[in-house]
Scaffold this active site. Sequence first.
Site, PDB file in Angstrom:
ATOM      1  N   HIS A  53       0.847  -1.191   0.000  1.00 12.07           N
ATOM      2  CA  HIS A  53       0.000   0.000   0.000  1.00 12.07           C
ATOM      3  C   HIS A  53       0.890   1.252   0.000  1.00 12.07           C
ATOM      4  O   HIS A  53       2.089   1.183   0.281  1.00 12.07           O
ATOM      5  CB  HIS A  53      -0.909  -0.009   1.232  1.00 12.07           C
ATOM      6  CG  HIS A  53      -1.998  -1.040   1.131  1.00 12.07           C
ATOM      7  ND1 HIS A  53      -2.955  -1.208   2.095  1.00 12.07           N
ATOM      8  CD2 HIS A  53      -2.288  -1.945   0.159  1.00 12.07           C
ATOM      9  CE1 HIS A  53      -3.787  -2.173   1.731  1.00 12.07           C
ATOM     10  NE2 HIS A  53      -3.398  -2.644   0.569  1.00 12.07           N
ATOM     11  N   GLU A  55       1.147   3.791   1.972  1.00 15.56           N
ATOM     12  CA  GLU A  55       1.803   4.169   3.232  1.00 15.56           C
ATOM     13  C   GLU A  55       3.061   3.334   3.437  1.00 15.56           C
ATOM     14  O   GLU A  55       4.100   3.849   3.858  1.00 15.56           O
ATOM     15  CB  GLU A  55       0.854   3.941   4.421  1.00 15.56           C
ATOM     16  CG  GLU A  55      -0.482   4.664   4.335  1.00 15.56           C
ATOM     17  CD  GLU A  55      -1.565   3.820   3.659  1.00 15.56           C
ATOM     18  OE1 GLU A  55      -1.286   3.210   2.611  1.00 15.56           O
ATOM     19  OE2 GLU A  55      -2.694   3.775   4.177  1.00 15.56           O
ATOM     20  N   ALA A 159     -19.974  10.036 -29.944  1.00 15.59           N
ATOM     21  CA  ALA A 159     -19.643  11.166 -30.809  1.00 15.59           C
ATOM     22  C   ALA A 159     -20.854  11.398 -31.697  1.00 15.59           C
ATOM     23  O   ALA A 159     -21.474  10.442 -32.165  1.00 15.59           O
ATOM     24  CB  ALA A 159     -18.423  10.844 -31.656  1.00 15.59           C
ATOM     25  N   TRP A 180     -16.388   7.864 -38.767  1.00 12.63           N
ATOM     26  CA  TRP A 180     -15.576   8.679 -37.859  1.00 12.63           C
ATOM     27  C   TRP A 180     -16.055  10.120 -37.783  1.00 12.63           C
ATOM     28  O   TRP A 180     -16.248  10.776 -38.793  1.00 12.63           O
ATOM     29  CB  TRP A 180     -14.094   8.638 -38.263  1.00 12.63           C
ATOM     30  CG  TRP A 180     -13.491   7.314 -37.937  1.00 12.63           C
ATOM     31  CD1 TRP A 180     -13.125   6.344 -38.825  1.00 12.63           C
ATOM     32  CD2 TRP A 180     -13.216   6.808 -36.628  1.00 12.63           C
ATOM     33  NE1 TRP A 180     -12.639   5.257 -38.143  1.00 12.63           N
ATOM     34  CE2 TRP A 180     -12.678   5.504 -36.802  1.00 12.63           C
ATOM     35  CE3 TRP A 180     -13.366   7.304 -35.328  1.00 12.63           C
ATOM     36  CZ2 TRP A 180     -12.287   4.708 -35.733  1.00 12.63           C
ATOM     37  CZ3 TRP A 180     -12.988   6.508 -34.267  1.00 12.63           C
ATOM     38  CH2 TRP A 180     -12.457   5.227 -34.475  1.00 12.63           C
ATOM     39  N   ARG A 194     -10.245   4.431 -21.947  1.00 12.51           N
ATOM     40  CA  ARG A 194     -10.469   2.980 -21.852  1.00 12.51           C
ATOM     41  C   ARG A 194      -9.513   2.357 -20.844  1.00 12.51           C
ATOM     42  O   ARG A 194      -9.889   1.472 -20.075  1.00 12.51           O
ATOM     43  CB  ARG A 194     -10.265   2.325 -23.220  1.00 12.51           C
ATOM     44  CG  ARG A 194     -11.376   2.603 -24.198  1.00 12.51           C
ATOM     45  CD  ARG A 194     -11.074   1.942 -25.533  1.00 12.51           C
ATOM     46  NE  ARG A 194     -12.160   2.148 -26.490  1.00 12.51           N
ATOM     47  CZ  ARG A 194     -12.118   1.738 -27.746  1.00 12.51           C
ATOM     48  NH1 ARG A 194     -11.048   1.111 -28.219  1.00 12.51           N
ATOM     49  NH2 ARG A 194     -13.142   1.963 -28.556  1.00 12.51           N
ATOM     50  N   ASP A 210     -19.850  -1.668 -36.594  1.00 18.65           N
ATOM     51  CA  ASP A 210     -18.545  -0.992 -36.532  1.00 18.65           C
ATOM     52  C   ASP A 210     -17.360  -1.949 -36.469  1.00 18.65           C
ATOM     53  O   ASP A 210     -16.228  -1.531 -36.673  1.00 18.65           O
ATOM     54  CB  ASP A 210     -18.467  -0.084 -35.287  1.00 18.65           C
ATOM     55  CG  ASP A 210     -19.399   1.113 -35.388  1.00 18.65           C
ATOM     56  OD1 ASP A 210     -20.105   1.212 -36.397  1.00 18.65           O
ATOM     57  OD2 ASP A 210     -19.396   1.933 -34.472  1.00 18.65           O
ATOM     58  N   LEU A 214     -12.407  -2.570 -29.282  1.00 16.20           N
ATOM     59  CA  LEU A 214     -12.658  -2.142 -27.894  1.00 16.20           C
ATOM     60  C   LEU A 214     -11.447  -2.391 -26.988  1.00 16.20           C
ATOM     61  O   LEU A 214     -11.594  -2.767 -25.828  1.00 16.20           O
ATOM     62  CB  LEU A 214     -13.915  -2.825 -27.313  1.00 16.20           C
ATOM     63  CG  LEU A 214     -15.227  -2.620 -28.075  1.00 16.20           C
ATOM     64  CD1 LEU A 214     -16.376  -3.381 -27.403  1.00 16.20           C
ATOM     65  CD2 LEU A 214     -15.583  -1.135 -28.186  1.00 16.20           C
ATOM     66  N   ARG A 217      -5.143   0.755 -27.702  1.00 14.32           N
ATOM     67  CA  ARG A 217      -4.041   0.638 -28.661  1.00 14.32           C
ATOM     68  C   ARG A 217      -3.261   1.942 -28.799  1.00 14.32           C
ATOM     69  O   ARG A 217      -2.069   1.939 -29.014  1.00 14.32           O
ATOM     70  CB  ARG A 217      -4.574   0.220 -30.043  1.00 14.32           C
ATOM     71  CG  ARG A 217      -5.313  -1.097 -30.019  1.00 14.32           C
ATOM     72  CD  ARG A 217      -5.827  -1.531 -31.367  1.00 14.32           C
ATOM     73  NE  ARG A 217      -6.713  -0.560 -32.021  1.00 14.32           N
ATOM     74  CZ  ARG A 217      -7.986  -0.333 -31.664  1.00 14.32           C
ATOM     75  NH1 ARG A 217      -8.510  -0.990 -30.648  1.00 14.32           N
ATOM     76  NH2 ARG A 217      -8.730   0.548 -32.315  1.00 14.32           N
ATOM     77  N   GLU A 292     -19.768   2.464 -24.795  1.00 10.67           N
ATOM     78  CA  GLU A 292     -19.413   3.081 -26.080  1.00 10.67           C
ATOM     79  C   GLU A 292     -20.439   2.787 -27.173  1.00 10.67           C
ATOM     80  O   GLU A 292     -20.086   2.543 -28.319  1.00 10.67           O
ATOM     81  CB  GLU A 292     -18.010   2.631 -26.499  1.00 10.67           C
ATOM     82  CG  GLU A 292     -16.923   3.190 -25.597  1.00 10.67           C
ATOM     83  CD  GLU A 292     -15.586   3.391 -26.299  1.00 10.67           C
ATOM     84  OE1 GLU A 292     -15.553   3.472 -27.540  1.00 10.67           O
ATOM     85  OE2 GLU A 292     -14.579   3.468 -25.583  1.00 10.67           O
TER      86      GLU A 292
HETATM   87  C1  AOF Z   1      -4.734  -0.217  -1.417  1.00  9.12           C
HETATM   88  N1  AOF Z   1      -3.675   0.604  -1.445  1.00  9.12           N
HETATM   89  O1  AOF Z   1      -2.440   2.162  -0.590  1.00  9.12           O
HETATM   90  C2  AOF Z   1      -4.391   1.527   0.554  1.00  9.12           C
HETATM   91  C3  AOF Z   1      -5.530   0.679   0.551  1.00  9.12           C
HETATM   92  O2  AOF Z   1      -6.208  -6.528  -0.130  1.00  9.12           O
HETATM   93  P1  AOF Z   1      -5.408  -5.403   0.420  1.00  9.12           P
HETATM   94  O3  AOF Z   1      -4.670  -5.785   1.667  1.00  9.12           O
HETATM   95  O4  AOF Z   1      -4.480  -4.787  -0.602  1.00  9.12           O
HETATM   96  O5  AOF Z   1      -6.433  -4.280   0.890  1.00  9.12           O
HETATM   97  C4  AOF Z   1      -7.109  -3.478  -0.014  1.00  9.12           C
HETATM   98  C5  AOF Z   1      -7.914  -2.437   0.743  1.00  9.12           C
HETATM   99  O6  AOF Z   1      -7.073  -1.664   1.595  1.00  9.12           O
HETATM  100  C6  AOF Z   1      -8.592  -1.435  -0.169  1.00  9.12           C
HETATM  101  O7  AOF Z   1      -9.832  -1.865  -0.601  1.00  9.12           O
HETATM  102  C7  AOF Z   1      -8.722  -0.205   0.732  1.00  9.12           C
HETATM  103  O8  AOF Z   1      -9.919  -0.328   1.484  1.00  9.12           O
HETATM  104  C8  AOF Z   1      -7.544  -0.318   1.708  1.00  9.12           C
HETATM  105  N2  AOF Z   1      -6.471   0.698   1.517  1.00  9.12           N
HETATM  106  N3  AOF Z   1      -5.641  -0.170  -0.461  1.00  9.12           N
HETATM  107  O9  AOF Z   1      -4.889  -1.010  -2.319  1.00  9.12           O
HETATM  108  C9  AOF Z   1      -3.453   1.468  -0.506  1.00  9.12           C
HETATM  109  N4  AOF Z   1      -4.169   2.408   1.522  1.00  9.12           N
HETATM  110 ZN    ZN Z   2      -3.163  -0.267   3.789  1.00 10.98          ZN
END
Ligand code: AOF
Ligand code: ZN
Length: 365
Positions: A53, A55, A159, A180, A194, A210, A214, A217, A292
Amino acid sequence: MLAEDDIKFMRRCLELAISAEGFTYPNPMVGSVIVHKGLIIGEGYHLKAGAPHAEENAIISVKDKALLRDSALYVNLEPCSHFGRRPPCSDLIISMGIRKVVIGTIDSSDKVSGKGKGKLESAGCEVVTGVLEDECRYLNRRFFTFHEEKRPYIVLKWAQSADGFIDIERDKNSGRKPTWIIGKAERVLVHKWRASEQSILAGAGTIRSDNPDLTVRDWTGESPLRLVLSGSGDMGNSQPLFRTIGTNIVFTHNASAHIPDSTIVKIDKDRDSLIQVTEYLYNTGIQSVIIEGGAKVLNNFISTGLWDEARIFYGNKNFMKGIRAPGIKGKIHSVTKFSSSTLKVILNERKGKDMDPIDKFNKYF
Ligand code: AOF
Ligand code: ZN
């Protein structure tokens, strides 16, 4: 420290977080900075689900860990409190002796929802919340819509010609390719869009007329999961969609349809199709979808009120006749002029407060 500095450091968290746009699903975009005596000594962001994460990455990046005891950690989303794919960030922050945490917005998903903040406070940390809160909620609008409204975030895109047609009238000589309206610059932007969404949806009529891929690219990033709505389940047999790599999901009334590389999801005739589609997406953890076309599918989403943003390109040329573009009402958020078209982004006003700060947010990005 001045609140102005809090805003500056939170803005940096947002900048870091958005670098991973499109790559973090089903996780949110999160950035974090660590500040010691007014100076940034560490930064990090969440790159993808399963990876550390934000932090944790910010803490890892600090060379002299002794400084952490006298530092503040900034993060755009409340630190987590649960054991998921990663251990709880609130525990890590506490164990590193960080005594001040500045949070952009609370994580409203069930697993966290205030528990991370609670843990930090119980351990004696000073916790400040709600710095650039609107912008932080806007950044993760897909994540919050998914967890709070129990449905994916829905972006409509089309569009239309200057005189209001989404397509010319087709006959057997028209060929199977898009008409287009937009130019190259807009197409690059559409591919960037996308790459930011988790799934992309089109009606079978658009697939038949079309012949679209999807995929992403003209931009880097992952192609979204492709979704097709087809009453009959008849796709013909030559669509590149069903020959290229990747799976598709076809929503159809015809449970016995056989479509290569596709998962067939049966839609009951006696319930609203779009509700069934969005329920399926919610149940399978899909947090966003960009629609789309064609006109019928877009009109259905609009009339059901199931949309959050509409991104409409208005071309310079008249078609004189053809398939009428959908009508939509909402708050005009932005107008961008390209050489071949003008892009208007319209927000569903039903979203209210959450979506208003989009203007503020765009000043930073
Ligand atoms: C993230 N990135 O920097 C923070 C998150 O499965 P885990 O352990 O990766 O937990 C995911 C959850 O953690 C996410 O749904 C969110 O609620 C919390 N915070 N998640 O992926 C981060 N700080
Ligand atoms: Zn976390």
